[in-house]
Design a protein around this motif. Structure first.
Motif, PDB file in Angstrom:
ATOM      1  N   GLN A  28       0.819  -1.175   0.034  1.00  0.00           N
ATOM      2  CA  GLN A  28       0.071  -0.101  -0.098  1.00  0.00           C
ATOM      3  C   GLN A  28       0.910   1.187   0.030  1.00  0.00           C
ATOM      4  N   VAL A  30       1.540   4.224   2.114  1.00  0.00           N
ATOM      5  CA  VAL A  30       1.569   4.651   3.496  1.00  0.00           C
ATOM      6  C   VAL A  30       2.112   5.887   3.527  1.00  0.00           C
ATOM      7  N   LYS A 543       2.185   5.561  -7.276  1.00  0.00           N
ATOM      8  CA  LYS A 543       1.086   4.563  -7.096  1.00  0.00           C
ATOM      9  C   LYS A 543       1.470   3.427  -8.241  1.00  0.00           C
ATOM     10  N   ARG A 563      -3.971  12.871   1.265  1.00  0.00           N
ATOM     11  CA  ARG A 563      -5.049  12.774   0.752  1.00  0.00           C
ATOM     12  C   ARG A 563      -5.092  11.341  -0.206  1.00  0.00           C
ATOM     13  N   ASP A 566      -3.070   5.567   0.828  1.00  0.00           N
ATOM     14  CA  ASP A 566      -4.259   4.306   1.337  1.00  0.00           C
ATOM     15  C   ASP A 566      -4.188   4.373   2.985  1.00  0.00           C
ATOM     16  N   TYR A 567      -3.220   4.606   3.668  1.00  0.00           N
ATOM     17  CA  TYR A 567      -3.175   4.716   5.175  1.00  0.00           C
ATOM     18  C   TYR A 567      -2.157   5.687   5.490  1.00  0.00           C
ATOM     19  N   GLY A 586      -5.003   5.592  10.105  1.00  0.00           N
ATOM     20  CA  GLY A 586      -6.102   5.087   9.406  1.00  0.00           C
ATOM     21  C   GLY A 586      -6.107   5.857   8.026  1.00  0.00           C
ATOM     22  N   THR A 587      -7.219   5.837   7.278  1.00  0.00           N
ATOM     23  CA  THR A 587      -7.397   6.272   5.979  1.00  0.00           C
ATOM     24  C   THR A 587      -7.304   7.677   6.324  1.00  0.00           C
ATOM     25  N   PRO A 588      -6.919   8.670   4.995  1.00  0.00           N
ATOM     26  CA  PRO A 588      -7.108  10.127   5.400  1.00  0.00           C
ATOM     27  C   PRO A 588      -8.368  10.498   6.029  1.00  0.00           C
ATOM     28  N   GLU A 589      -9.690   9.895   5.468  1.00  0.00           N
ATOM     29  CA  GLU A 589     -10.963  10.229   5.808  1.00  0.00           C
ATOM     30  C   GLU A 589     -11.186   9.964   7.357  1.00  0.00           C
ATOM     31  N   GLU A 590     -10.670   8.779   8.000  1.00  0.00           N
ATOM     32  CA  GLU A 590     -10.695   8.453   9.133  1.00  0.00           C
ATOM     33  C   GLU A 590      -9.981   9.626  10.158  1.00  0.00           C
TER      34      GLU A 590
END
Length: 1022
Positions: A28, A30, A543, A563, A566-567, A586-590
């Motif tokens: 991922q 990170v 990526k 943003r 992935d983590y 966590g994820t950017p949203e979290e």
């Protein structure tokens, strides 16, 4: 989560990490983020990468390990799920002037091979191609003539030589030759030939006359061999139906002038090899030469007043006698200002009298000596060579040699090598062409243009068979460099001039080219030096690495990168001893919704760096760089307002560093400090009288050894030692301030020589550092530590944080001032004695800024910062802006090269360059306030700035106005009540912004302290 799919770290305690446990997903992208000094690099590089490397090296044999750097085991309980690790750091350690983008990526190695195998050599003088051909190749070429073609086989035996050549002509007669061409005129050898021995002559011997037909091969071969023997490997085929002759050679030599060239090899195109390097500059492309403007720094002075500065310092009486003799001989006055002397007189003074001899006194009685006048410049060059020889023979320890060399360099300037013109290569290497272009012109192209050149190269089938694989390597590597956003760099760009981000992206391109899978890549802020427009290309590259099946671990503060991850792991909550913990993961949203995450607060806009309500305006004039043409600059004129915070922006490679660092900074250093560094070409620099000092602040370490620390760098340790030296116990023992230094004998512990640790070398294992038993790591001897202030020794004070030391000895004014400035820049958590090599780049930069803040300022200093946000979190950027505004508030001028929108939107004045990088850049797109630049359609910075000004709290009602309400040289505090009143008035409707009201708002805007952070709730208009 299972161990097989993750990297599991348990009990990490490296540096300031607080027994960290963390689970990172494999395969991922990170991102590890957090404030400066929170432990990001300690986790990513000093723990995860260090353990991965250590395990790899331990898997090798003991014989192989002795050739590899030995790595200590990081302080961690366990790490599971590790892959082979590759570290791509931002630090640009190579300062070798011979390293270029082409050499470090190995692109230039392939280019050299292409030129050696497919290049066509040309004579530098005649501009004719030079080729090496065998007899069979020559004959096969001639046999392609059409049937019936009439031609002669000619031996060019003499070229451009003086003489009558009677012996040579008689030898030709004896061999049976009857016809020769002398200087283009046909002569019969049966006649007597008289030549003018004072003229240059060409002599051609006609070996055979032929008509193309079947069965001619054998006779033609014999004739060619005879001609080659007569003319030392050259033959000319002269066709009767054409004015052009064909010239062939068995060696790389010009058939017309005889210029010879060795066989082509890759070494011939290497500026790091004697076979290819320019002999004058040894392949560096630059030289240091004595400069007449530095020698005569003040042309208003006369010779008697010391206009010739090097001769006015030492042995002045002797040199005055010499100048008097020269003045008398050439008829000028010793009391006339130098600038009024004639050009001929100035030339004699600087470069000597040539063969004209003068009578000089020897200084011994009435003895005289007759000799030519040497001249000031040849005299300095001779003395410099003597000093360099003495240093080589006697070493640096010889008294006075280094001081003398430093004195000579004050009068020298860095210039392009006059022989190679900065190309670094020998003359013959510069005249081998591929696709009609020499190698030095190909490497002077930027990477994008270089890729276009090789893709458009037209090769014959045989050439394609030879160079196809090499050409593919070149184009692939160039393509990878374009993909990571460094297509604007030239192939011959010196690695020493690259930013950390550029150097890292070059290494990243190399890794992409390797196409490895199952690897753990660890990167340190790859977005450094990238404009927002170029970020997407970098993210695509990261990526791609991830999609190949690799784990990509990035230490980063850039919002777009965070943003796209992935983590995300957020370290903190503070820096130094207040950090070292995982605040959120966590994820950017979290992370956005995490209540304790400072990064999440900025991502969700609960916390922002707000746009200032008012822009300062300068009333103190401008520094003006006129006609700047360095690198890709298009003859631009840039105005830097005095007393303001100016930001120079533009896409990567648009010419920002060329303008600010290479031109403005170096020109000021030359004018103010007589620096010898090469200044970027420009017509004029005006306004220098408006400043009295220029300071360049970067993120380089404040020291290379553990002996350097914040206390020694800022100078507060000097005052602490003075305080201890004034104590009664010190006076009774006779201790001076030097007694409390761990760098000199007397007070330091001699067992460890003031290091506090002892190094024990281990065979095939990393060196082990153990605490010194004598001083127990305190660096000073027992007697020195017995002197105490309020019960604390010097070692105890150095072990305190800045904040603790301020409370402990803040009553001492000099100490309090230094500690307060460190606290003001957000470094209250640092220990005073923390080794410099453990500080982050952002911490080192803020320590430098604090030292400048602690100085008494006359308010006429220009501070130049190149990407100061490197390594800085959103919160650190806010603190940096506060510090920069404090410097501006006292009348100083700030010029910053920056891509970060939070800094750009807070500037008073912006200079935007572009529109693209490389040759498509170098233009002045916009200059003015951020609001003005946001309106410029051509500006990529303006497009992103427009969004930043509207999204992050800037009033749209005010965004259309570039008028400034704050008084010149001042900043408005967002925390002070008066500033809030002024801000309220500034946002009144249009009818309220009358001159009287504007004047009242201007009067109200008196700053106390700049604070640009604004905290809002999620529903407060976000």
């Amino acid at each position: 989560m299972s161990v097989a799919k993750n990297i599991v770290v348990k009990g990490a305690r490296t540096h300031n990490l607080k027994n960290v446990d963390i689970v990172l997903p494999r395969d991922q992208l990170v991102v590890i983020t957090g404030v400066s000094g929170s432990g990001k690099s300690s986790l990513a590089f000093d723990t995860i990468y260090a353990e991965g490397q250590r395990r790899y090296t331990e898997s090798l044999s003991t014989y192989a390990r002795q050739f590899l750097p030995r790595m200590a085991k990081p302080d961690v309980d366990s790490i599971d799920g590790l892959s082979p690790a590759v570290s791509i750091e931002q630090r640009n350690s190579s300062k070798n002037p011979r390293s270029t983008v082409g050499t470090v990526t190995e692109i230039y190695d392939y280019i050299r091979l292409l030129y050696a195998r497919l290049g066509i050599p040309y004579c530098p003088d005649c501009k004719l191609p030079i080729s090496s051909q065998s007899v069979q190749q020559i004959v096969d070429t001639v046999l392609r003539f059409p049937k019936g073609a009439r031609f002669s086989v000619v031996a060019p035996v003499l070229r451009q030589r003086k003489g009558q050549f009677k012996a040579e002509l008689n030898a030709l007669r004896r061999e049976g030759f009857t016809r020769v061409a002398i200087d283009g005129e046909l002569c019969d050898l049966s006649d007597e030939v008289e030549l003018d021995k004072r003229r240059l002559h060409d002599v051609d011997v006609y070996v055979d006359r032929l008509v193309m037909k079947d069965g001619l091969r054998r006779r033609l071969t014999d004739s060619v061999e005879i001609a080659l023997r007569l003319a030392a490997g050259q033959v000319k085929i002269s066709r009767l139906d054409s004015d052009e002759d064909l010239i062939f050679s068995q060696s790389f030599a010009c058939a017309k002038c005889g210029f010879s060239m060795p066989d082509l090899s890759p070494r011939m195109f290497s500026f790091n090899n004697p076979q290819g390097a320019c002999g004058r500059c040894d392949g560096l492309g630059r030289l240091y030469q004595f400069d007449s403007e530095r020698i005569v720094h003040e042309p208003e002075l006369s010779l008697r007043e010391g206009a010739v500065e090097p001769w006015a310092r030492r042995s002045a009486a002797y040199f005055q006698q010499i100048l008097e003799v020269v003045a008398e001989r050439y008829g000028f006055d010793m009391y006339t200002p130098y600038r009024l002397l004639g050009a001929e007189a100035q030339k004699v003074l600087l470069y000597g009298s040539g063969e004209d001899k003068l009578v000089f006194p020897t200084g011994r009685g009435n003895d005289n000596v007759t000799r030519p006048f040497e001249g000031v410049v040849p005299n300095l060059e001779r003395r410099l060579r003597e000093m360099e020889r003495r240093r080589r023979d006697g070493g640096r320890a010889e008294d006075g040699v280094d001081d003398a060399l430093e004195e000579f360099h004050r009068y020298m300037r860095e210039v392009l090598c006059p022989d190679c013109g900065g190309t670094r290569l020998r003359r013959d290497s510069r005249h081998v062409l591929l696709g009609g272009t020499p190698v030095h012109k190909v490497t002077s192209l930027n990477i994008t243009e270089c890729l276009r050149f090789f893709r458009g190269l037209s090769l014959e089938p045989q050439e394609l068979a030879i160079g196809e694989r090499v050409l593919k390597e070149v184009t692939d590597r160039l393509s990878f460099l374009v993909d990571v956003g460094v297509g604007y760099l030239t192939v011959d760009r010196s690695v020493a001039t690259l930013s950390g981000g550029e150097a890292q992206r070059i290494r990243l391109a190399t890794q992409i080219g390797s196409a490895l899978t199952g690897v753990l890549y660890i990167l340190d802020e790859p977005s450094i030096g990238l404009h927002q427009r170029d970020n997407e290309r970098l993210l695509t590259t990261l990526k791609t690495l991830r999609d190949l099946g690799n784990t990509v671990l990035v230490v980063e503060h850039d919002e777009d990168t965070i943003r796209a991850a992935d983590y995300v792991v957020d370290m903190g909550p503070g820096a130094g001893q207040t950090g070292g913990r995982v605040v959120g993961a966590g994820t950017p949203e979290e992370l956005e919704g995490h209540p304790s995450s400072l990064t999440g607060a900025y991502l969700s806009r609960r916390r922002t760096i707000d746009v200032p309500r008012f822009r300062r305006k300068s009333s103190h004039g401008h520094l003006v760089v006129k006609g700047a043409t360095n690198n890709n600059l298009k003859n631009i004129t840039a105005r830097f307002p005095i007393g303001l915070f100016t930001c120079v922006t533009g896409v990567s490679g648009s010419g920002k560093s060329s303008l600010v660092v290479d031109t403005l900074l170096r020109a000021l250093q030359e004018r103010l400090y007589r620096s010898s560094k090469m200044v970027g070409p420009h017509e004029e620099l005006t306004g220098v009288h408006l400043i009295d000092k220029v300071v360049a602040i970067d993120q380089s370490p404040i020291g290379r050894t553990p002996r350097s620390n914040p206390a020694t760098y800022t100078g507060v340790f000097t005052h602490i030692r003075d305080l201890f030296a004034q104590l009664p116990e010190s006076k009774m023992r006779g201790y001076k301030a030097g007694r409390f230094s761990f760098n000199v004998k007397g007070g330091r512990c001699e067992a460890c020589e003031g290091d506090g640790v002892l190094r024990i070398e281990m065979n095939f294992l990393p060196d082990v550092f153990v605490t010194c038993e004598e001083c127990e790591g305190r660096r000073l001897n027992r007697e020195t530590l017995e002197v105490r202030f309020k019960g604390k020794s010097v070692a105890d004070v150095l072990d305190m944080t800045v904040r603790q030391a301020g409370a402990f000895m803040g009553h001492v004014p000099k100490i309090r001032q230094k500690l307060e400035t460190l606290e003001d820049v957000g470094l209250g958590y640092l220990r005073l004695g923390q080794p410099a090599n453990t500080l982050s780049g952002g911490e080192a930069q803020r320590i430098k800024l604090s030292r400048e803040l602690s100085k008494k300022s006359a308010g006429m200093t220009l501070y130049i910062l190149d990407e100061p946000t490197t390594g800085l979190h959103f919160e650190d950027i806010n603190r940096l802006l506060e510090v920069l505004n404090r410097l501006v508030e006292v009348g100083n001028t700030i010029v910053v090269i920056e891509h970060n929108l939070d800094v750009i939107k807070c500037a008073d004045y912006i200079i935007d360059l572009g529109p693209e990088g490389g040759d498509k850049g170098g233009e002045m797109l916009a200059a003015g306030s951020p609001e003005d630049v946001a309106k410029v359609a051509r500006s990529f910075t303006g497009a992103y700035l427009k969004d930043a000004l509207s999204v992050r709290g800037f009033s749209s009602r005010n965004s259309g106005r570039s008028a400034t309400v704050a008084s010149p040289g001042t900043a408005v505090s967002r925390k002070s009540p008066t500033a809030k009143k002024a801000a309220a008035k500034a946002t009144l409707p249009a009818k309220a912004t009358l001159p009287a009201k504007a004047a009242r708002a201007k009067k109200a805007a008196k700053p106390k302290k700049t604070g640009r952070t604004k905290t809002v709730t999620p529903d407060a208009g976000q």
